[in-house]
Design a protein around this motif. Sequence first.
Motif, short mmCIF file in Angstrom:
data_model
loop_
_atom_site.label_atom_id
_atom_site.label_comp_id
_atom_site.label_asym_id
_atom_site.label_seq_id
_atom_site.Cartn_x
_atom_site.Cartn_y
_atom_site.Cartn_z
N SER A 120 -20.30 77.64 39.14
CA SER A 120 -19.28 78.03 40.09
C SER A 120 -19.22 79.55 40.19
N LEU A 176 -13.76 77.85 45.43
CA LEU A 176 -13.98 76.97 44.27
C LEU A 176 -14.02 75.49 44.67
N ALA A 209 -19.36 74.02 42.19
CA ALA A 209 -18.66 74.46 43.40
C ALA A 209 -19.50 74.14 44.63
#
Length: 241
Positions: free
Chosen positions: A125, A214, A238
Amino acid sequence: LGSLVAGVAHELNTPIGNSLIVATTLRDMNREFRRKVSAGLRKSVLDEHVDETTYASDILIRNLQRAAELISSFKQVAVDQTSSQRRKFDLAEVVNEIIVTMHPIFRKTSHIIETRIPAGISMDSYPGPLGQVLTNLLNNAVLHAFDAQDEGLITLDAELLADGAVSLSCRDNGCGIPAANLKRIFDPFFTTKLGREGSGLGLNIVHNIVTGVLGGSIRVESKERAGTTFTLTLPRQAPQA
């Protein structure tokens, strides 16, 4: 969008308006100083001019710095994934790094941060935006939750959910949020501290990052005098920009 534009105009109007007034005054002072110089410069006139221009410059700097800070906040309202570094990281390590960076702020208070995040929760992410989310939540607790409280406790918890996502919560034992405000806390420029350190953008930025960059969701639970809990549900991977 209308609320955001109106808020931007309102917030920038004061520092930029003040700067314009001071800049105009400086111009008039210089014209008057030039007139006095042509008539013969005295030390008292020079000293007075230096004092006045120094004072005016200080006002200009303060107001322009405030405008620059606001503009920086406005830019963060819409965080662009392309400007953020994506990588694989351990959630506990990133959270600990964020707490270290927040240490100077908490060192000035009697508040405590406790973490209960197990090692080994790997994520693919954006650690930068995630760090900004947690920083804003922690700052929000210091500014609002513990407004009249000498000692406060903030707890950061995380766990893996059955669907593979991560639940990350930030809980405080502060004064809580009035029920009437709960539906508005993520709105841009909504703040109970207007003019007193609060710009009303912190939680709006948090919401935009969590739901945008996110790819997760955020919810809040709170009762007055019983504390507040922000819970983030984040995918371990993500979404692609």
